[in-house]
Design a protein around this motif. Structure first.
Motif, PDB file in Angstrom:
ATOM      1  N   THR A  37       0.832  -1.202   0.000  1.00  0.00           N
ATOM      2  CA  THR A  37       0.000   0.000   0.000  1.00  0.00           C
ATOM      3  C   THR A  37       0.869   1.256   0.000  1.00  0.00           C
ATOM      4  O   THR A  37       0.563   2.237  -0.687  1.00  0.00           O
ATOM      5  CB  THR A  37      -0.932   0.009   1.222  1.00  0.00           C
ATOM      6  OG1 THR A  37      -1.748  -1.166   1.208  1.00  0.00           O
ATOM      7  CG2 THR A  37      -1.830   1.237   1.217  1.00  0.00           C
ATOM      8  N   GLU A  38       1.973   1.221   0.757  1.00  0.00           N
ATOM      9  CA  GLU A  38       2.853   2.390   0.802  1.00  0.00           C
ATOM     10  C   GLU A  38       3.476   2.669  -0.561  1.00  0.00           C
ATOM     11  O   GLU A  38       3.641   3.833  -0.948  1.00  0.00           O
ATOM     12  CB  GLU A  38       3.941   2.183   1.857  1.00  0.00           C
ATOM     13  CG  GLU A  38       3.425   2.217   3.287  1.00  0.00           C
ATOM     14  CD  GLU A  38       2.633   3.480   3.600  1.00  0.00           C
ATOM     15  OE1 GLU A  38       3.147   4.577   3.291  1.00  0.00           O
ATOM     16  OE2 GLU A  38       1.524   3.378   4.128  1.00  0.00           O
ATOM     17  N   LYS A  41       0.797   4.321  -2.649  1.00  0.00           N
ATOM     18  CA  LYS A  41       0.608   5.720  -2.240  1.00  0.00           C
ATOM     19  C   LYS A  41       1.670   6.630  -2.860  1.00  0.00           C
ATOM     20  O   LYS A  41       1.383   7.763  -3.236  1.00  0.00           O
ATOM     21  CB  LYS A  41       0.671   5.847  -0.721  1.00  0.00           C
ATOM     22  CG  LYS A  41      -0.558   5.361   0.017  1.00  0.00           C
ATOM     23  CD  LYS A  41      -0.382   5.575   1.518  1.00  0.00           C
ATOM     24  CE  LYS A  41      -1.601   5.146   2.302  1.00  0.00           C
ATOM     25  NZ  LYS A  41      -1.431   5.367   3.759  1.00  0.00           N
ATOM     26  N   TYR A 191      -1.620  11.341   1.022  1.00  0.00           N
ATOM     27  CA  TYR A 191      -0.765  10.162   0.984  1.00  0.00           C
ATOM     28  C   TYR A 191       0.726  10.437   1.140  1.00  0.00           C
ATOM     29  O   TYR A 191       1.507   9.515   1.272  1.00  0.00           O
ATOM     30  CB  TYR A 191      -1.027   9.400  -0.324  1.00  0.00           C
ATOM     31  CG  TYR A 191      -2.492   9.116  -0.568  1.00  0.00           C
ATOM     32  CD1 TYR A 191      -3.346   8.798   0.484  1.00  0.00           C
ATOM     33  CD2 TYR A 191      -3.035   9.187  -1.850  1.00  0.00           C
ATOM     34  CE1 TYR A 191      -4.690   8.553   0.271  1.00  0.00           C
ATOM     35  CE2 TYR A 191      -4.383   8.933  -2.073  1.00  0.00           C
ATOM     36  CZ  TYR A 191      -5.205   8.630  -1.010  1.00  0.00           C
ATOM     37  OH  TYR A 191      -6.541   8.389  -1.217  1.00  0.00           O
TER      38      TYR A 191
END
Length: 221
Positions: A37-38, A41, A191
């Protein structure tokens, strides 16, 4: 007159869940590990083919990145239709936009890495059709942080870049604003981290949508 240009993903709408799921399914379809997910982002805001190339660890968009981009676009709408993946406005965004749009001295626009179809969908879903006087998308201009999105919106609106404010959650938004000669206002609910936004050139950080209104009143009254 002032021109206020908003990024979309991570600034107006919380779309990381949807974007990450579509990206993860795309990578799996081509036998690549799902990105974290990072990692997802970190590429939100870039034009899609460049974003995919970066996640693949490649310097430039190659044939596979192009094919994966087409697959991403092909499955996007169906994933968005699944429960839990709709793009919602962040709390306070609708009220903030209405307040700014009510001011005669301001024009509101959008500068986004979304496709034109994607921005149209968001605008229709959340009633923003009449808010945006100008807009540029990934279909219209080079990817952020190239300043073309800002410069073209300025030209269309007839407003100089020095009288323009770019508001976004990504380092690419801040870099784009500075490259165009516009003010850069970072938002803390998106984000990228606040330190990264400041390092990228943010003139100010808004921690809640109401901060945008207060900053505009202090600096662009």
């Amino acid at each position: 007159m002032k021109l206020v240009l908003f990024d979309c993903d991570g600034t107006l709408v919380d779309s990381v869940g949807l974007i990450h799921e579509v990206m993860a399914r795309t990578f799996e379809a081509f036998d690549h590990p799902r990105p974290t997910t990072e990692a997802t982002k970190a590429i939100i805001g870039l034009t899609l083919d460049i974003a995919i190339a970066r996640l693949l660890g490649r310097q430039h968009v190659d044939d596979q990145a192009t094919i994966m981009t087409a697959h991403y676009k092909e499955i996007f709408a169906s994933v968005r239709g699944e429960a839990g993946f709709q793009e919602q406005l962040f709390p306070g965004i609708a009220e903030m936009l209405q307040t700014l749009a009510s001011r005669d001295e301001l024009l509101i626009g959008a500068v986004t890495g979304k496709s034109r179809r994607g921005l149209t969908h968001i605008s229709a879903t959340h009633g923003l059709d009449k808010i945006f006087f100008v807009s540029r998308t990934a279909d219209d201009c080079p990817s952020k942080p190239h300043p073309a999105m800002v410069m073209e919106c300025c030209a269309e609106a007839g407003i100089d870049a020095k009288d323009t404010i770019v508001i976004g959650d990504a380092i690419f938004d801040m870099q784009m604003a500075k490259a165009a000669g516009a003010d850069a206002l970072g938002v803390a609910w998106g984000y990228a981290s606040v330190p990264n936004l400041i390092e990228a050139g943010a003139d100010h950080i808004a921690h809640v949508p109401g901060d945008i209104i207060e900053w505009m009143e202090r600096n662009h009254a």
